[in-house]
Design a protein around this motif. Structure first.
Motif, PDB file in Angstrom:
ATOM      1  N   UNK A   1     -20.840  -4.852  -5.328  1.00  0.00           N
ATOM      2  CA  UNK A   1     -20.654  -4.300  -6.670  1.00  0.00           C
ATOM      3  C   UNK A   1     -21.976  -4.272  -7.441  1.00  0.00           C
ATOM      4  N   UNK A   2     -22.965  -5.055  -7.001  1.00  0.00           N
ATOM      5  CA  UNK A   2     -24.316  -5.013  -7.567  1.00  0.00           C
ATOM      6  C   UNK A   2     -25.260  -4.198  -6.688  1.00  0.00           C
ATOM      7  N   UNK A   3     -25.209  -4.461  -5.375  1.00  0.00           N
ATOM      8  CA  UNK A   3     -26.150  -3.831  -4.447  1.00  0.00           C
ATOM      9  C   UNK A   3     -26.010  -2.313  -4.416  1.00  0.00           C
TER      10      UNK A   3
ATOM     11  N   UNK B   1      -0.266  -3.258  -2.512  1.00  0.00           N
ATOM     12  CA  UNK B   1      -1.267  -2.607  -1.664  1.00  0.00           C
ATOM     13  C   UNK B   1      -2.612  -3.300  -1.827  1.00  0.00           C
ATOM     14  N   UNK B   2      -3.383  -3.373  -0.764  1.00  0.00           N
ATOM     15  CA  UNK B   2      -4.644  -4.111  -0.803  1.00  0.00           C
ATOM     16  C   UNK B   2      -5.764  -3.332  -0.130  1.00  0.00           C
ATOM     17  N   UNK B   3      -6.932  -3.360  -0.765  1.00  0.00           N
ATOM     18  CA  UNK B   3      -8.151  -2.822  -0.180  1.00  0.00           C
ATOM     19  C   UNK B   3      -9.143  -3.962  -0.025  1.00  0.00           C
ATOM     20  N   UNK B   4      -9.611  -4.197   1.193  1.00  0.00           N
ATOM     21  CA  UNK B   4     -10.602  -5.229   1.464  1.00  0.00           C
ATOM     22  C   UNK B   4     -11.974  -4.550   1.525  1.00  0.00           C
ATOM     23  N   UNK B   5     -12.901  -4.988   0.691  1.00  0.00           N
ATOM     24  CA  UNK B   5     -14.198  -4.342   0.544  1.00  0.00           C
ATOM     25  C   UNK B   5     -15.297  -5.301   0.994  1.00  0.00           C
ATOM     26  N   UNK B   6     -16.181  -4.815   1.849  1.00  0.00           N
ATOM     27  CA  UNK B   6     -17.316  -5.611   2.312  1.00  0.00           C
ATOM     28  C   UNK B   6     -18.577  -4.770   2.250  1.00  0.00           C
TER      29      UNK B   6
ATOM     30  N   UNK C   1     -17.877   1.982 -16.393  1.00  0.00           N
ATOM     31  CA  UNK C   1     -17.326   3.014 -15.516  1.00  0.00           C
ATOM     32  C   UNK C   1     -15.807   2.961 -15.485  1.00  0.00           C
ATOM     33  N   UNK C   2     -15.244   1.766 -15.333  1.00  0.00           N
ATOM     34  CA  UNK C   2     -13.793   1.647 -15.211  1.00  0.00           C
ATOM     35  C   UNK C   2     -13.099   2.019 -16.524  1.00  0.00           C
TER      36      UNK C   2
ATOM     37  N   UNK D   1     -21.433   3.339  -5.600  1.00  0.00           N
ATOM     38  CA  UNK D   1     -20.444   3.584  -4.557  1.00  0.00           C
ATOM     39  C   UNK D   1     -19.229   2.666  -4.737  1.00  0.00           C
ATOM     40  N   UNK D   2     -19.479   1.442  -5.135  1.00  0.00           N
ATOM     41  CA  UNK D   2     -18.375   0.526  -5.414  1.00  0.00           C
ATOM     42  C   UNK D   2     -17.507   1.087  -6.541  1.00  0.00           C
ATOM     43  N   UNK D   3     -18.154   1.564  -7.596  1.00  0.00           N
ATOM     44  CA  UNK D   3     -17.411   2.120  -8.729  1.00  0.00           C
ATOM     45  C   UNK D   3     -16.631   3.368  -8.327  1.00  0.00           C
ATOM     46  N   UNK D   4     -17.227   4.180  -7.452  1.00  0.00           N
ATOM     47  CA  UNK D   4     -16.528   5.381  -7.000  1.00  0.00           C
ATOM     48  C   UNK D   4     -15.268   5.020  -6.221  1.00  0.00           C
ATOM     49  N   UNK D   5     -15.332   3.954  -5.444  1.00  0.00           N
ATOM     50  CA  UNK D   5     -14.163   3.506  -4.698  1.00  0.00           C
ATOM     51  C   UNK D   5     -13.066   3.057  -5.653  1.00  0.00           C
ATOM     52  N   UNK D   6     -13.423   2.249  -6.647  1.00  0.00           N
ATOM     53  CA  UNK D   6     -12.432   1.767  -7.612  1.00  0.00           C
ATOM     54  C   UNK D   6     -11.863   2.929  -8.416  1.00  0.00           C
ATOM     55  N   UNK D   7     -12.747   3.787  -8.919  1.00  0.00           N
ATOM     56  CA  UNK D   7     -12.296   4.915  -9.735  1.00  0.00           C
ATOM     57  C   UNK D   7     -11.413   5.857  -8.939  1.00  0.00           C
TER      58      UNK D   7
END
Length: 391
Positions: free
Chosen positions: A308-310, A268-273, A80-81, A314-320
């Motif tokens: 990123x697995x579960x 800049x930082x994004x904290x993801x949980x 994806x990336x 959605x994780x990929x959409x956030x990064x992209x």
């Protein structure tokens, strides 16, 4: 004696490579350049995938896995990336297919140097001048500390469930299980050491039990691949565990917590949980007002610790989304406030006095799914209560 261990545990370097290859998609295997880079004896095993035409000038994305894992865990992100820009993933020193040198240090600084020195040598060897770091757990911890040490190199951080945000508090009730696990930790008993001691089918059974609990929801095929991969990662001795114990205590608490240091962060930082992450996002929420840069906290819906697995889509959409809205990687509130701010075309549907809100897409034509909550503080904006919005 190493060959005896390998026979007893049915493992070896080729077994690690084969299990890692099975984790990756056929597209990744066909397109990736596989190499080792860094100082001899401390080289990092690397996958390097080129981005689309016209993106060579953009800073690459570098993925850093967590403790006891390997680059194969990023299998659902790599393809994806690479649609947006060059992406690299490496095995941390002492893990995966990377070199496993001895560690003789006794302080947290020496432990950080063990890992970060290898990453810096790798960066120089790869000829990378600027990069975006995406890390999970211990990989996120290392990414943050690396950004502090090399502020001109790291231009953006995406930190998924970072380890070591806060320090262990003896005044909190952590339960009897935590006390037992802390004692075993001090005695150098780890899941990896147990698997090495048991070996063979018993060791595999232990890994299978861990994988089934940690990666619930995966298909039987995926679970078998994860089990096989983890087994070969864990069963070989590594001094990385010694270095890790100097930095992290049971429960993911930091001996040199990031919350005491990230006020110097430049990127800049994004904290993801994950929405159901066992690691609390509260320390990150509390950190935001003290950060001098753009920062926000995002919760990925229907995900636990390994978001990123579960919930990889959605994780990929956030990064992209971060990459496509900030083409140079470094966000600026004046030049591109949308990199971290919610889209202006999403309107609040419900709110509360604590700033909580849920947002609804009103037709901006974008393809970002409504997948996660985010809490943010944006440089250049007046102070305000953190708010929840649909990403």
């Amino acid at each position: 004696m190493e060959w005896i261990h390998n026979v007893w545990c049915s493992t070896g370097y080729r077994s690690r490579q084969a299990s890692q290859s099975r984790m990756l998609s056929s597209a990744t295997r066909e397109c990736a350049s596989v190499k080792k880079s860094g100082r001899p004896g401390s080289q990092l095993y690397t996958l390097d995938l080129e981005g689309p035409d016209g993106t060579d000038h953009l800073p690459p994305v570098v993925l850093i896995h967590g403790f006891g894992m390997g680059l194969g865990f990023w299998a659902r992100q790599l393809d994806e990336i690479r649609k947006h820009r060059r992406v690299l993933a490496f095995d941390l020193l002492g893990m995966g297919c990377s070199d496993r040198p001895k560690f003789s240090g006794s302080t947290p600084k020496e432990a950080e140097d063990y890992f970060l020195g290898a990453i810096h040598d790798w960066q120089l060897g790869m000829g990378i001048q600027r990069m975006i770091l995406v890390g999970h757990a211990f990989g996120a911890y290392l990414a943050a500390v690396y950004a502090l040490r090399h502020p001109k190199t790291v231009i953006q951080l995406l930190l998924s469930s970072p380890t070591g945000l806060e320090k262990y508090s003896k005044y909190e009730d952590h339960g009897d299980a935590h006390l037992v696990m802390s004692l075993l930790w001090r005695l150098h008993v780890t899941p990896q050491s147990l698997v090495r001691a048991l070996g063979g089918w018993v060791g595999r059974l232990l890994v299978r039990s861990f994988a089934a609990a940690r990666f619930a929801g995966e298909s039987d095929l995926a679970l078998r691949q994860l089990t096989d991969y983890l087994y070969h990662l864990w069963v070989l001795p590594s001094d990385a565990e010694k270095a890790y114990r100097l930095l992290v205590s049971i429960g993911g608490y930091g001996r040199k917590p990031l919350n005491d240091r990230l006020h110097r962060l430049k990127a800049p930082a994004t904290f993801i949980f994950g929405e159901n992450d066992w690691r609390s996002h509260t320390p990150a929420d509390n950190l935001l007002p003290r950060l001098p840069t753009l920062a926000k906290v995002v919760l990925i819906r229907d995900a636990r610790h390994h978001s990123y697995l579960d919930n990889h889509s959605h994780f990929n959409a956030l990064v992209a989304g971060t990459l496509t809205r900030g083409q140079e990687g470094r966000a600026s509130a004046k030049k591109d406030p949308s990199v971290f701010a919610p889209s202006p075309s999403r309107v609040s549907r419900a709110g509360s006095q604590d700033g909580g809100s849920e947002e609804e897409d009103v037709g901006d034509g974008g393809d970002r799914p409504s997948t996660s909550h985010s809490r943010g503080r944006f440089r250049g904006a007046p102070p305000r209560q953190p708010e929840f919005v649909v990403f």
